[in-house]
Design an enzyme around this catalytic site. Structure first.
Site, PDB file in Angstrom:
ATOM      1  N   ASN A  14       2.698   7.711  -7.987  1.00  0.00           N
ATOM      2  CA  ASN A  14       3.879   5.929  -8.083  1.00  0.00           C
ATOM      3  C   ASN A  14       3.770   5.316  -8.841  1.00  0.00           C
ATOM      4  OD1 ASN A  14       4.042   4.427  -4.864  1.00  0.00           O
ATOM      5  ND2 ASN A  14       0.910   5.558  -5.142  1.00  0.00           N
ATOM      6  N   ASN A 102      -1.373  -5.440  -7.358  1.00  0.00           N
ATOM      7  CA  ASN A 102      -1.692  -3.781  -7.048  1.00  0.00           C
ATOM      8  C   ASN A 102      -0.955  -3.607  -5.485  1.00  0.00           C
ATOM      9  OD1 ASN A 102      -3.469  -2.046  -6.646  1.00  0.00           O
ATOM     10  ND2 ASN A 102      -4.893  -3.507  -5.751  1.00  0.00           N
ATOM     11  N   HIS A 104      -2.410  -1.759  -2.490  1.00  0.00           N
ATOM     12  CA  HIS A 104      -3.565  -0.715  -2.030  1.00  0.00           C
ATOM     13  C   HIS A 104      -3.431  -0.380  -0.109  1.00  0.00           C
ATOM     14  CE1 HIS A 104      -7.817  -0.801  -0.845  1.00  0.00           C
ATOM     15  NE2 HIS A 104      -7.670  -0.379   0.286  1.00  0.00           N
ATOM     16  N   ASP A 145      -9.131  -6.394  -4.727  1.00  0.00           N
ATOM     17  CA  ASP A 145      -8.248  -6.464  -3.222  1.00  0.00           C
ATOM     18  C   ASP A 145      -8.273  -8.200  -2.917  1.00  0.00           C
ATOM     19  OD1 ASP A 145      -8.023  -3.637  -3.457  1.00  0.00           O
ATOM     20  OD2 ASP A 145     -10.024  -3.776  -2.517  1.00  0.00           O
ATOM     21  N   GLU A 174       4.327   4.179   0.310  1.00  0.00           N
ATOM     22  CA  GLU A 174       4.490   3.204  -0.692  1.00  0.00           C
ATOM     23  C   GLU A 174       5.497   3.401  -1.992  1.00  0.00           C
ATOM     24  OE1 GLU A 174      -0.293   3.244  -1.564  1.00  0.00           O
ATOM     25  OE2 GLU A 174       0.666   5.345  -2.546  1.00  0.00           O
TER      26      GLU A 174
END
Ligand code: GAR
Length: 190
Positions: A14, A102, A104, A145, A174
């Site tokens: 990523n 972030n 997830h 999270d 992603e």
């Protein structure tokens, strides 16, 4: 020009994808990659991309002050956690309020929390018999999270899927969405 730092613990696919997305931009650039593991493949990717990298120990990361100083020295505006497995200490959140995002690899609030990362998440999805999974992009709060969700995208989970199929579908989401969502979040801070 906005300066993005990416924090990663492992492969960094990523991180590379995000760096390439911003490579031609006059709005933002990935100017630093931070790894908490000296053997993380993301450091090889940083070299190849010609992006500066720093390696920190867990203790240095948890103490926060010296890394925050390094970030400030480089005028980092925004932090992206891309496969980064340490809990972000309060000091970072105070230094970069609303400026840490972030990703997830599941649909939070399902399958999140301490110890839930990478393949463990995909395994939990399959074991739960879920018919869909996906990605969650959220701002960081003190709990793992738990920060406010900015974006989700789903993918089907079929009974015929092998253990590799779910992560492949999730990674595809992603790569497609994380860079443009980062750009959208950056624009909200303008
Ligand atoms: C990504 O799938 C990311 O969503 C996940 O780790 C992977 C890193 O892949 N993050 C977590 O599980 C965080 N809880 P990459 O190193 O190839 O980008």
């Amino acid at each position: 020009m906005k300066n993005i730092a990416i924090f990663a613990s492992g492969s960094g696919s990523n991180a590379e994808n995000i760096a390439n997305y911003f490579a031609g931009s006059s709005y933002a650039q990935v100017s630093l990659i931070v790894a908490n593991n000296p053997n993380a493949y993301v450091l090889e990717r940083a070299k190849k991309l010609n992006i500066e990298s720093l390696t920190v120990t867990k203790a240095e990361f948890m103490a926060a002050d010296s890394l925050i100083e390094e970030l400030k020295k480089r005028d980092i505006d925004f932090i992206v956690l891309a496969g980064f497995l340490l809990l972000v200490p309060q000091k970072f959140i105070e230094a970069y309020p609303g400026r840490i995002v972030n990703i997830h690899p599941a649909l939070l609030p399902k399958h999140g929390g301490k110890g839930m990362y990478g393949d463990r998440v995909h395994q939990a999805v399959v074991e739960a018999g879920d018919t869909e999974s996906g990605i969650t992009i959220h701002l960081i709060d003190v709990d793992y999270d738990k920060g406010p969700t900015f974006f989700q995208a789903t993918c089907p989970v079929l009974p015929t899927d092998t253990p590799d199929d779910v992560p492949t579908k999730v990674h595809a989401r992603e790569y497609k969405h994380f860079p443009h969502v980062i750009e959208e979040i950056l624009h909200t801070l303008d």
